[in-house]
Design an enzyme around this catalytic site. Structure first.
Site, PDB file in Angstrom:
ATOM      1  CG  ASP A 183      -2.050 -20.233   2.372  1.00 28.56           C
ATOM      2  OD1 ASP A 183      -1.314 -19.780   3.266  1.00 28.56           O
ATOM      3  OD2 ASP A 183      -1.731 -21.234   1.707  1.00 28.56           O
ATOM      4  CG  ASP A 233      -7.739  -4.790   1.807  1.00 27.45           C
ATOM      5  OD1 ASP A 233      -8.935  -4.747   2.143  1.00 27.45           O
ATOM      6  OD2 ASP A 233      -7.296  -4.142   0.851  1.00 27.45           O
ATOM      7  CE1 TYR A 284      -4.269  -1.678   0.428  1.00 33.77           C
ATOM      8  CE2 TYR A 284      -2.722  -3.361   1.131  1.00 33.77           C
ATOM      9  CZ  TYR A 284      -3.979  -3.000   0.699  1.00 33.77           C
ATOM     10  OH  TYR A 284      -4.934  -3.970   0.518  1.00 33.77           O
ATOM     11  CE  LYS A 341       1.701 -18.074   1.024  1.00 31.78           C
ATOM     12  NZ  LYS A 341       1.093 -19.388   1.252  1.00 31.78           N
TER      13      LYS A 341
END
Length: 435
Positions: free
Chosen positions: A300, A324, A162, A234
């Site tokens: 995930d 998000d 971002y 992640k």
């Protein structure tokens, strides 16, 4: 286009500023709070929401407390009136008065500001995106047990992709960047499968930015007596950004919150030294003592497990992009982003901008039709942040009662058997009756 009018924001004559002292908000009985009504359906929603917030304050405190609202401008309304999407005066007002609230804003098409929401967060360094997610009884949900969803997401708000550091395919800037990259890091450059046709983005994740976000999440979990904090990342692929986020989180918990937390890293060390049975006993003892269990989960897998076993998650701290995805996915489990609140906070400076988490829905503008729940519940978050807990509790209770009575706007009514569809303003009326 005619020349724009000069922008001048005039504070209400009766109100006073919120301040911060020694890290704590100092909220007067008559605070001035800037608001941005928003674009599209924003005016409809704001008219309903402000009535509910004012009524909740009156219900809780009588004449002793009152919010003095001060309109500031951003988005389409600002561009039409003042020929600027985000006036400096608006940012200055949000900075000066510390606490503010906004409706949904249109992202300008074309050049300039990529996102007004992101711009405000970065200008005010609002490093926490706070998204509580809970289910109100009766709200239609696509999952079998939405009542098990009770989570608070701390999403890092200023870093990750971002930051908008991107190089567009085919431009001279991209060619220059790739050539510098090839010369300085030939092994890394070789991993780019198709360099001649690639756009490039950079993902900064800092230790300082990660720690202040995780510190706020840990402080929240401890003060609110929550069971656990999950670091969502992640890091199995992005080892030096998201993997570092995870590692810094564990280190911070053990360094600054040792007496109030127990981490999976501690469990791993005890298991290696004394065996799994002893490690389990140690964690059970910590849990019984009321210490927050600090653990981690791959992003995930988290998106699967919040569906299949949501009661295993409590407070979540995560990086910007993961947050998000996760906050919107969780909102869908409890009725959608139309009822999901959000706050953007800097706990060090005291600044907080509370906001609708949904879009502007321009086709429904001025129809008095859409669900105002996101802004109303963001107002509830704002009141709680200000320490006006009785007014905040009144809004939550009224929301429970009103939805329980099946008095809902069209988005819920079409999915609820026996519901009475009401307008935006009529939903606000029902909430006020139920305060």
């Amino acid at each position: 286009m005619s020349s724009a009018a000069p922008l001048k924001i005039t504070p209400p004559p009766q109100g006073a500023k919120i301040a911060i002292q020694n890290g704590k908000l100092q909220v007067p009985e008559n605070p001035i709070i800037p608001f941005i009504e928003g674009d599209g359906t924003g005016p409809d929603i704001w008219r309903a929401s402000v009535r509910v917030m004012d009524a909740a304050v009156a219900r809780a405190y009588g004449d002793r407390r009152r919010i003095h609202w001060m309109e500031v401008f951003a988005g389409e309304k600002s561009n039409k009136l003042f020929n600027t999407w985000l006036p400096d005066e608006t940012v200055a007002a949000c900075r000066e008065y510390l606490v503010s609230i906004k409706g949904p804003l249109t992202t300008p098409v074309g050049g300039g500001i990529r996102s007004l929401n992101v711009a405000l967060r970065q200008m005010l360094d609002l490093y926490v995106c706070l998204r509580p997610v809970r289910w109100f009884k009766g709200v239609p949900s696509p999952v079998r047990h939405p009542e098990k969803v009770d989570m608070v997401i701390f999403r890092e708000n200023t870093e990750d992709i971002y930051t908008g550091i991107e190089f567009e395919y085919g431009t001279a800037e991209t060619q220059k960047f790739l050539e510098l990259f090839r010369q300085a890091f030939p092994k890394a450059y070789a991993r780019i499968r198709f360099p001649e046709t690639s756009g490039i983005g950079i993902k900064p994740v800092s230790k300082e930015g990660s720690e202040r976000l995780i510190r706020a999440a840990l402080a929240y979990a401890i003060s609110h007596r929550r069971r656990s904090l999950t670091l969502v990342h992640k890091g199995n692929i992005q080892k030096f950004t998201e993997g570092a986020f995870r590692n810094w989180g564990y280190q911070l918990a053990e360094r600054e919150f040792a007496g109030a937390t127990y981490t999976w890293e501690q469990w791993e060390r005890t298991k290696a030294a004394k065996g799994e049975q002893q490690a389990n006993a140690e964690m059970d003892a910590a849990r019984k003592a009321g210490r927050v269990i600090v653990k981690d989960a791959i992003a995930d897998i988290t998106l699967q497990q919040v569906l299949t076993r949501p009661d295993e998650f409590d407070v979540i701290a995560t990086t910007n992009l993961n947050g998000d995805y996760l906050s919107d996915a969780l909102a869908a489990q409890v009725g959608g982003i139309g009822i999901a609140p959000g706050g953007n906070i800097n706990y060090l400076t005291g600044h907080g901008v509370f906001e609708a988490t949904h879009g502007t829905a321009p086709k429904y503008a001025n129809l008095d039709k859409v669900n105002p729940g996101s802004v109303i519940l963001s107002g509830e978050m704002m009141l709680r942040y200000m320490g006006w807990l009785e007014a905040a509790d009144a809004i939550i209770a009224a929301m429970d009662r009103t939805i329980g009575q099946k008095l809902v706007t069209y988005d819920f009514a079409r999915l609820m058997e026996g519901a009475q569809k009401v307008s935006t303003s009529a939903f606000a009326d029902a909430l006020i009756r139920n305060l």
